[in-house]
Design a protein around this motif. Structure first.
Motif, short mmCIF file in Angstrom:
data_model
loop_
_atom_site.label_atom_id
_atom_site.label_comp_id
_atom_site.label_asym_id
_atom_site.label_seq_id
_atom_site.Cartn_x
_atom_site.Cartn_y
_atom_site.Cartn_z
N ASP A 87 0.69 -1.17 0.07
CA ASP A 87 -0.04 0.05 -0.05
C ASP A 87 0.93 1.22 0.15
OD1 ASP A 87 -2.34 -1.74 2.18
OD2 ASP A 87 -2.57 -1.28 0.01
N THR A 88 2.12 1.11 0.24
CA THR A 88 3.01 2.19 0.17
C THR A 88 3.18 3.09 -1.31
OG1 THR A 88 4.39 1.38 1.76
CG2 THR A 88 5.71 2.92 0.23
N ALA A 89 2.70 4.40 -1.17
CA ALA A 89 2.48 5.05 -2.30
C ALA A 89 2.07 6.67 -1.57
CB ALA A 89 1.58 4.52 -3.27
N VAL A 90 2.17 7.42 -2.69
CA VAL A 90 1.65 8.61 -2.56
C VAL A 90 0.36 8.81 -3.18
CG1 VAL A 90 1.71 11.03 -3.19
CG2 VAL A 90 3.92 9.82 -3.29
N TYR A 91 -0.53 9.03 -2.00
CA TYR A 91 -2.00 9.18 -2.35
C TYR A 91 -2.41 10.65 -2.68
CZ TYR A 91 -2.28 4.44 -0.76
OH TYR A 91 -2.23 2.98 -0.30
N TYR A 92 -3.44 10.64 -3.51
CA TYR A 92 -4.06 11.91 -4.21
C TYR A 92 -5.37 11.56 -4.06
CZ TYR A 92 0.57 12.33 -6.45
OH TYR A 92 1.92 12.22 -6.66
N CYS A 93 -5.94 12.99 -3.68
CA CYS A 93 -7.63 13.16 -3.97
C CYS A 93 -7.64 13.65 -5.25
CB CYS A 93 -8.12 13.73 -2.84
SG CYS A 93 -7.46 15.34 -2.39
N ALA A 94 -9.03 13.37 -5.93
CA ALA A 94 -9.21 14.07 -7.02
C ALA A 94 -10.84 14.37 -6.99
CB ALA A 94 -8.79 13.17 -8.04
N ALA A 95 -11.26 15.27 -7.95
CA ALA A 95 -12.62 15.50 -8.11
C ALA A 95 -13.02 15.84 -9.65
CB ALA A 95 -13.08 16.71 -7.11
N ASP A 96 -14.60 15.43 -9.73
CA ASP A 96 -14.90 16.03 -10.72
C ASP A 96 -14.53 15.17 -12.22
OD1 ASP A 96 -15.40 18.92 -12.85
OD2 ASP A 96 -16.80 17.39 -12.58
N PRO A 97 -14.66 13.76 -12.36
CA PRO A 97 -14.26 13.15 -13.43
C PRO A 97 -15.40 13.49 -14.67
CG PRO A 97 -15.61 11.69 -11.98
CD PRO A 97 -15.23 13.02 -11.15
N THR A 98 -14.77 13.95 -16.01
CA THR A 98 -15.58 14.31 -16.97
C THR A 98 -16.13 13.04 -17.76
OG1 THR A 98 -13.66 14.38 -18.22
CG2 THR A 98 -14.34 16.35 -17.28
N SER A 99 -15.46 11.88 -17.41
CA SER A 99 -15.97 10.68 -18.04
C SER A 99 -15.77 9.62 -17.23
CB SER A 99 -15.13 10.25 -19.31
OG SER A 99 -15.52 9.22 -19.82
N THR A 100 -15.48 8.36 -17.50
CA THR A 100 -15.39 7.12 -16.60
C THR A 100 -14.55 7.45 -15.51
OG1 THR A 100 -15.04 4.92 -16.25
CG2 THR A 100 -13.82 6.13 -18.04
N TYR A 101 -14.88 7.25 -14.02
CA TYR A 101 -14.25 7.69 -13.00
C TYR A 101 -12.97 6.65 -12.77
CZ TYR A 101 -16.36 3.47 -10.96
OH TYR A 101 -16.97 2.16 -10.62
N TYR A 102 -12.66 5.80 -13.55
CA TYR A 102 -11.54 4.80 -13.33
C TYR A 102 -10.03 5.42 -13.84
CZ TYR A 102 -9.27 0.31 -13.26
OH TYR A 102 -8.17 -0.59 -12.96
N TYR A 103 -10.18 6.58 -14.73
CA TYR A 103 -8.88 6.80 -15.18
C TYR A 103 -8.64 8.28 -14.72
CZ TYR A 103 -9.60 3.34 -18.55
OH TYR A 103 -10.20 1.89 -19.16
N PRO A 104 -7.42 8.40 -14.37
CA PRO A 104 -6.94 9.79 -13.54
C PRO A 104 -7.13 10.65 -14.63
CG PRO A 104 -5.11 8.22 -13.68
CD PRO A 104 -6.42 7.55 -14.02
N ARG A 105 -6.94 10.62 -15.89
CA ARG A 105 -6.87 11.86 -16.87
C ARG A 105 -8.35 12.34 -16.89
NH1 ARG A 105 -6.75 6.93 -20.34
NH2 ARG A 105 -8.54 6.62 -21.19
N ASN A 106 -9.37 11.76 -16.57
CA ASN A 106 -10.38 12.40 -16.38
C ASN A 106 -10.82 13.17 -15.42
OD1 ASN A 106 -10.90 10.78 -18.99
ND2 ASN A 106 -11.93 9.15 -17.72
#
Length: 120
Positions: A87-106
């Motif tokens: 589970d070691t990683a940098v964790y990011y929160c994100a909001a407002d996906p414009t398309s499918t929520y699975y991809y960070p680019r959205n």
């Protein structure tokens, strides 16, 4: 803006609670997610929550992590239990996906990331 906090160093089996405070706008009507990125790996979705509270979890964290939101506080949470070294990683929160929520680019909005390190 989104401000993630709560990361740290914990032993395997331990728990951490991440928070993501939103400012500048109300995120009540936005879908939101937690992502993580380990060194040398792509950013991946950990958990997602819709405006109505529906949730999705990656298989690797299902049953151990819980995503929630407090719309009155404009804050997103991630409770992480039974942590593992993977589970070691940098964790990011994100909001407002414009398309499918699975991809960070959205996603339109991102927090700055908080480091989670799980020792064995």
């Amino acid at each position: 803006q989104l401000q993630a906090s709560g990361g740290g160093l914990v032993q395997a089996g331990g728990s951490l609670s991440l928070s993501c405070a939103a400012s500048g706008r109300t995120f009540t009507n936005y879908a939101m997610g937690w992502f993580r990125q380990a060194p040398g790996k792509e950013r991946e979705l950990v958990a997602f929550i819709s405006p109505s509270g529906s949730t999705y979890y990656a298989g690797s964290v299902k049953g151990r992590f819980t995503i929630s939101r407090d719309n009155a506080k404009n804050t997103l949470y991630l409770q992480m239990n039974s942590l593992k070294p993977e589970d070691t990683a940098v964790y990011y929160c994100a909001a407002d996906p414009t398309s499918t929520y699975y991809y960070p680019r959205n996603y339109n909005y991102w927090g700055q990331g908080t480091q989670v390190t799980v020792s064995s």
